[in-house]
Enzyme design. Structure first.
Site, short mmCIF file in Angstrom:
data_model
loop_
_atom_site.label_atom_id
_atom_site.label_comp_id
_atom_site.label_asym_id
_atom_site.label_seq_id
_atom_site.Cartn_x
_atom_site.Cartn_y
_atom_site.Cartn_z
N GLY A 47 0.82 -1.19 0.00
CA GLY A 47 0.00 0.00 0.00
C GLY A 47 0.86 1.25 0.00
N SER A 48 0.48 2.20 0.83
CA SER A 48 1.18 3.48 0.89
C SER A 48 0.84 4.16 2.20
CB SER A 48 0.76 4.36 -0.28
OG SER A 48 1.14 5.70 -0.08
N SER A 49 1.74 4.98 2.70
CA SER A 49 1.48 5.71 3.94
C SER A 49 0.39 6.76 3.78
CB SER A 49 2.76 6.36 4.45
OG SER A 49 3.29 7.25 3.50
N CYS A 50 -0.04 7.04 2.53
CA CYS A 50 -1.10 8.02 2.32
C CYS A 50 -2.46 7.49 2.77
CB CYS A 50 -1.16 8.45 0.87
SG CYS A 50 -1.88 7.22 -0.23
N TYR A 90 -6.64 7.71 -4.42
CA TYR A 90 -5.60 6.69 -4.39
C TYR A 90 -5.60 5.99 -3.03
CZ TYR A 90 -0.84 4.75 -4.39
OH TYR A 90 0.25 3.92 -4.31
N LYS A 107 -6.13 1.93 -1.93
CA LYS A 107 -5.18 1.15 -1.15
C LYS A 107 -5.81 0.61 0.15
CE LYS A 107 -1.63 1.21 -3.81
NZ LYS A 107 -1.13 -0.06 -4.39
N ASN A 110 7.30 7.42 1.84
CA ASN A 110 7.71 7.96 0.54
C ASN A 110 8.99 7.27 0.09
OD1 ASN A 110 5.73 10.28 0.40
ND2 ASN A 110 6.79 10.79 2.30
N HIS A 114 6.55 12.23 -7.76
CA HIS A 114 6.53 12.56 -6.34
C HIS A 114 7.58 13.62 -6.05
CE1 HIS A 114 4.49 8.52 -6.01
NE2 HIS A 114 3.73 9.27 -5.25
#
Length: 328
Positions: free
Chosen positions: A112-115, A142, A146, A171, A185
């Site tokens: 996934g992503s920290s967002c 987004y 995720k 990131n 990014h």
């Protein structure tokens, strides 16, 4: 169930092997002396195509699937194309995870992503902050995709008992990054902007926002090693943060990039542009408790990434990394 040990008999499929994390995972497996993973380019397999993806997984029958394929981009791209970011990522995830479940793939790692975390989550952000507040509006589409992937993994674990896991990287940057002038990014975008300013002799470089937001950065090769470590040492329903646990301001990052690139002009901040989340640094206590820590310092990582960027400018086959694309 005890997590498996990756060895010469383990068949690994990396979805997204040409992307930033996927290509780093290929390098990480090779560093261990393990067989090259199963891969397929976007021309060979469109992961948004459920039927084609199901046929591919049935034919290859991997032991491990790492889902690193995604449509990715920076603030500008996320804000301009939220429908594409939501639709493409949901379709990729559903196609791959449903196909893996149909084949009974014993081990899946969803990236996934920290967002995914709330915009104003307490810092450093713990994994249990998920779904406790509103998301950052500039990348909420987004992030929702995720979050759906995390819940998909949890659902399969609960219903089928398969030891699937999720990892949430901070990131990332490194070789294979996207250096598009508007769709990248922040870190690769700054590297390109400062490089072009130095080459053209520009007196200044403009950076979006106030420069005050704080961000955490992890080299892609460290992220890949963390993923392999999780595959071998973790089994649980909750996502695991993958990062350094330290952060810098965007102004500090811009200054460091300028030094690495050799730009000696002024750095100016366009405060009319969005800052995004005020601060985002991960609590990496779970990962460190599993015995893993990053090895690449930010300056060292910036220097090696800049060298790769300079080399890629001379290689036609690498120029696509500067454009927005599905990392497959």
């Amino acid at each position: 169930m005890r997590p498996p040990v990756l060895n010469s008999a383990t068949k690994v499929y990396i979805a997204g092997h040409r992307g930033l994390v996927g290509s780093a995972l290929v390098r990480a497996l090779r560093r261990r002396g393990l067989p090259d993973p199963v891969v397929a380019t976007s021309a060979e397999l469109d992961l948004r195509d459920r039927a084609a993806t199901a046929r591919f997984l049935a034919r290859e029958s991997p032991d491990v699937v790492v889902l690193a394929a995604a449509r990715v981009g920076g603030i500008a791209a996320n804000a301009a194309q939220p429908a594409e970011f939501l639709s493409d990522n949901l379709r990729i995830q559903l196609a791959v995870l449903d196909a893996a479940r149909a084949q009974g793939v014993p081990r899946v790692l969803f990236l996934g992503s920290s967002c995914i975390y709330p915009k104003l989550a307490p810092q450093p952000i713990r994994e249990d902050a998920l779904l406790t507040g509103p998301l950052e509006p500039t990348n909420s589409a987004y992030a929702i995709a995720k979050i759906a992937g995390i819940e998909h993994v949890r659902a399969v674990r609960a219903q089928d008992g398969l030891p699937w896991i999720s990892a949430m990287p901070t990131n990332l940057y490194g070789p294979g990054d996207n250096f598009h002038p508007t769709a990248s990014h922040v870190l690769p975008g700054l590297l390109r902007r400062f490089h072009e300013a130095r080459e053209s002799g520009a007196a200044s470089v403009v950076v979006w926002g106030t420069g005050t937001p704080r961000r955490e950065f992890l080299h892609a090769d460290d992220a890949a090693e963390a993923c392999l470590h999780l595959l071998e040492h973790f089994d649980g329903p909750d996502p695991v943060n993958v990062g350094t646990g330290t952060d810098v301001t965007i102004a500090e990052l811009a200054g460091l990039v300028a030094e690495v690139v050799g730009f000696t002009g002024r750095v100016e901040f366009d405060t009319s542009k969005p800052d995004g989340t005020p601060r985002k640094v991960l609590d990496v206590g779970v990962l460190r408790g599993l015995g893993w820590a990053p090895r690449t310092g930010l300056r060292e990582g910036l220097e090696s990434t800049y060298r790769w960027y300079l080399e890629s400018l001379a290689l036609p086959e690498q120029r696509a990394v500067r454009g927005l694309e599905v990392a497959q």
